[in-house]
Design a protein around this motif. Sequence first.
Motif, PDB file in Angstrom:
ATOM      1  N   ASP A 136       1.381  -1.083   0.626  1.00 43.68           N
ATOM      2  CA  ASP A 136      -0.089   0.420   0.011  1.00 43.68           C
ATOM      3  C   ASP A 136       1.273   1.250  -0.120  1.00 43.68           C
ATOM      4  N   PRO A 137       1.614   1.884  -1.184  1.00 43.64           N
ATOM      5  CA  PRO A 137       2.590   2.639  -1.839  1.00 43.64           C
ATOM      6  C   PRO A 137       1.940   4.236  -0.205  1.00 43.64           C
ATOM      7  N   GLU A 138       0.850   4.240  -0.316  1.00 43.43           N
ATOM      8  CA  GLU A 138       0.289   5.632   0.186  1.00 43.43           C
ATOM      9  C   GLU A 138       0.955   5.765   1.874  1.00 43.43           C
ATOM     10  N   ARG A 139       0.690   4.622   1.904  1.00 45.32           N
ATOM     11  CA  ARG A 139       1.442   4.414   3.563  1.00 45.32           C
ATOM     12  C   ARG A 139       2.821   4.755   3.947  1.00 45.32           C
ATOM     13  N   LEU A 140       3.964   4.813   2.857  1.00 42.52           N
ATOM     14  CA  LEU A 140       5.000   6.009   2.342  1.00 42.52           C
ATOM     15  C   LEU A 140       5.581   7.062   3.437  1.00 42.52           C
ATOM     16  N   TYR A 141       4.305   7.368   3.866  1.00 41.75           N
ATOM     17  CA  TYR A 141       4.315   8.833   4.489  1.00 41.75           C
ATOM     18  C   TYR A 141       4.492   8.341   5.466  1.00 41.75           C
ATOM     19  N   ARG A 142       4.627   7.178   6.348  1.00 45.82           N
ATOM     20  CA  ARG A 142       5.741   6.557   7.383  1.00 45.82           C
ATOM     21  C   ARG A 142       6.906   6.275   7.192  1.00 45.82           C
ATOM     22  N   ARG A 143       7.195   6.468   6.220  1.00 45.92           N
ATOM     23  CA  ARG A 143       8.652   6.011   6.086  1.00 45.92           C
ATOM     24  C   ARG A 143      10.168   7.252   5.806  1.00 45.92           C
ATOM     25  N   PRO A 144       9.671   8.902   6.632  1.00 49.91           N
ATOM     26  CA  PRO A 144      10.112   9.412   5.967  1.00 49.91           C
ATOM     27  C   PRO A 144      11.818   9.989   5.905  1.00 49.91           C
ATOM     28  N   VAL A 145      12.480   8.755   6.302  1.00 45.79           N
ATOM     29  CA  VAL A 145      13.796   8.691   6.010  1.00 45.79           C
ATOM     30  C   VAL A 145      13.619   8.173   4.320  1.00 45.79           C
ATOM     31  N   PHE A 146      13.007   6.983   4.042  1.00 43.63           N
ATOM     32  CA  PHE A 146      13.205   6.480   2.629  1.00 43.63           C
ATOM     33  C   PHE A 146      12.748   7.338   2.110  1.00 43.63           C
ATOM     34  N   LEU A 147      11.009   8.699   2.063  1.00 40.50           N
ATOM     35  CA  LEU A 147      11.276   9.102   0.952  1.00 40.50           C
ATOM     36  C   LEU A 147      11.973  10.482   1.057  1.00 40.50           C
ATOM     37  N   LEU A 148      12.883  10.870   1.806  1.00 43.37           N
ATOM     38  CA  LEU A 148      13.646  12.206   2.056  1.00 43.37           C
ATOM     39  C   LEU A 148      15.503  11.447   1.262  1.00 43.37           C
ATOM     40  N   LEU A 149      15.321  10.272   1.639  1.00 43.54           N
ATOM     41  CA  LEU A 149      16.702   9.585   0.588  1.00 43.54           C
ATOM     42  C   LEU A 149      16.278   9.786  -0.942  1.00 43.54           C
ATOM     43  N   ALA A 150      14.519   9.200  -1.237  1.00 42.99           N
ATOM     44  CA  ALA A 150      14.152   8.901  -2.448  1.00 42.99           C
ATOM     45  C   ALA A 150      14.364  10.141  -3.305  1.00 42.99           C
ATOM     46  N   LEU A 151      14.221  11.305  -2.518  1.00 49.09           N
ATOM     47  CA  LEU A 151      13.589  12.956  -3.249  1.00 49.09           C
ATOM     48  C   LEU A 151      14.862  13.555  -3.080  1.00 49.09           C
ATOM     49  N   GLY A 152      16.081  12.972  -2.498  1.00 48.04           N
ATOM     50  CA  GLY A 152      17.455  13.879  -2.152  1.00 48.04           C
ATOM     51  C   GLY A 152      18.414  13.647  -3.170  1.00 48.04           C
ATOM     52  N   VAL A 153      17.432  11.496  -3.670  1.00 45.74           N
ATOM     53  CA  VAL A 153      18.201  11.417  -4.741  1.00 45.74           C
ATOM     54  C   VAL A 153      17.917  11.770  -6.457  1.00 45.74           C
ATOM     55  N   PHE A 154      16.471  12.016  -6.814  1.00 47.87           N
ATOM     56  CA  PHE A 154      15.815  13.130  -7.655  1.00 47.87           C
ATOM     57  C   PHE A 154      16.555  14.347  -7.531  1.00 47.87           C
ATOM     58  N   ALA A 155      16.702  15.385  -6.655  1.00 48.53           N
ATOM     59  CA  ALA A 155      17.130  16.149  -6.737  1.00 48.53           C
ATOM     60  C   ALA A 155      18.649  16.298  -7.126  1.00 48.53           C
ATOM     61  N   ALA A 156      19.548  15.676  -6.739  1.00 48.23           N
ATOM     62  CA  ALA A 156      21.023  15.229  -6.936  1.00 48.23           C
ATOM     63  C   ALA A 156      20.558  15.297  -8.823  1.00 48.23           C
ATOM     64  N   LEU A 157      19.784  13.621  -8.702  1.00 49.55           N
ATOM     65  CA  LEU A 157      20.060  13.713 -11.156  1.00 49.55           C
ATOM     66  C   LEU A 157      19.249  15.226 -11.453  1.00 49.55           C
ATOM     67  N   VAL A 158      18.873  15.718 -10.639  1.00 47.80           N
ATOM     68  CA  VAL A 158      17.749  17.418 -11.710  1.00 47.80           C
ATOM     69  C   VAL A 158      19.266  18.562 -11.542  1.00 47.80           C
ATOM     70  N   ALA A 159      20.079  18.777 -10.531  1.00 42.99           N
ATOM     71  CA  ALA A 159      21.120  19.094 -10.375  1.00 42.99           C
ATOM     72  C   ALA A 159      22.388  18.879 -11.073  1.00 42.99           C
ATOM     73  N   TRP A 160      22.251  17.458 -10.953  1.00 41.09           N
ATOM     74  CA  TRP A 160      23.801  16.883 -12.245  1.00 41.09           C
ATOM     75  C   TRP A 160      24.037  16.787 -13.680  1.00 41.09           C
ATOM     76  N   ALA A 161      22.067  16.854 -14.106  1.00 46.12           N
ATOM     77  CA  ALA A 161      21.987  16.816 -15.398  1.00 46.12           C
ATOM     78  C   ALA A 161      21.973  18.690 -15.751  1.00 46.12           C
ATOM     79  N   VAL A 162      21.827  19.600 -14.885  1.00 45.81           N
ATOM     80  CA  VAL A 162      21.576  20.915 -14.902  1.00 45.81           C
ATOM     81  C   VAL A 162      22.967  21.503 -14.806  1.00 45.81           C
TER      82      VAL A 162
END
Length: 162
Positions: A136-162
């Motif tokens: 039930d991926p809607e419950r991922l909000y209970r995993r803030p560290v995982f979400l921060l990591l995933a968002l951080g990886v995405f942000a790093a990829l965007v930053a390196w792409a630009v």
Amino acid sequence: VRLKDWPYLDALVESLTNPIRLVIGWYAVSSVTLAPPPLLLVGAMWAFGAFLMTGKRLAELRLLGAAAARYRPTFRAYSVSGLLAVQLAYAVLGLSALGALFAIERPKLLRGLPLVALVLAWTFAMTFERDSPVIDPERLYRRPVFLLLALGVFAALVAWAV
């Protein structure tokens, strides 16, 4: 023909929504050009979606056990080892497509592949938790560290792409 009723094809077909959403989003934010998104990106999105859907099936199978076939008839044909093998194949396909895309378009992004692999590995590990958020991926909000990591990886990829 309901492909959702066919073992292994169900996750494969359901994961097609990811590249469809990518293409819709691509054209929604594209400026003047009508060039389609890179095929390798579309393929990576499909493979990662299939990875997630197969992980969901695996977590459901482990959670429901013998009752799984009543929940979804395709579970009669599933096995833990079969789902593991398919999920691994999807992860390898997704990382390979992403790596090829990065190598062709933005070689600097290759340094981000281990970070993407880390997010995939953590997602894979969550598949084996008793009350897995992969079901039930809607419950991922209970995993803030995982979400921060995933968002951080995405942000790093965007930053390196630009």
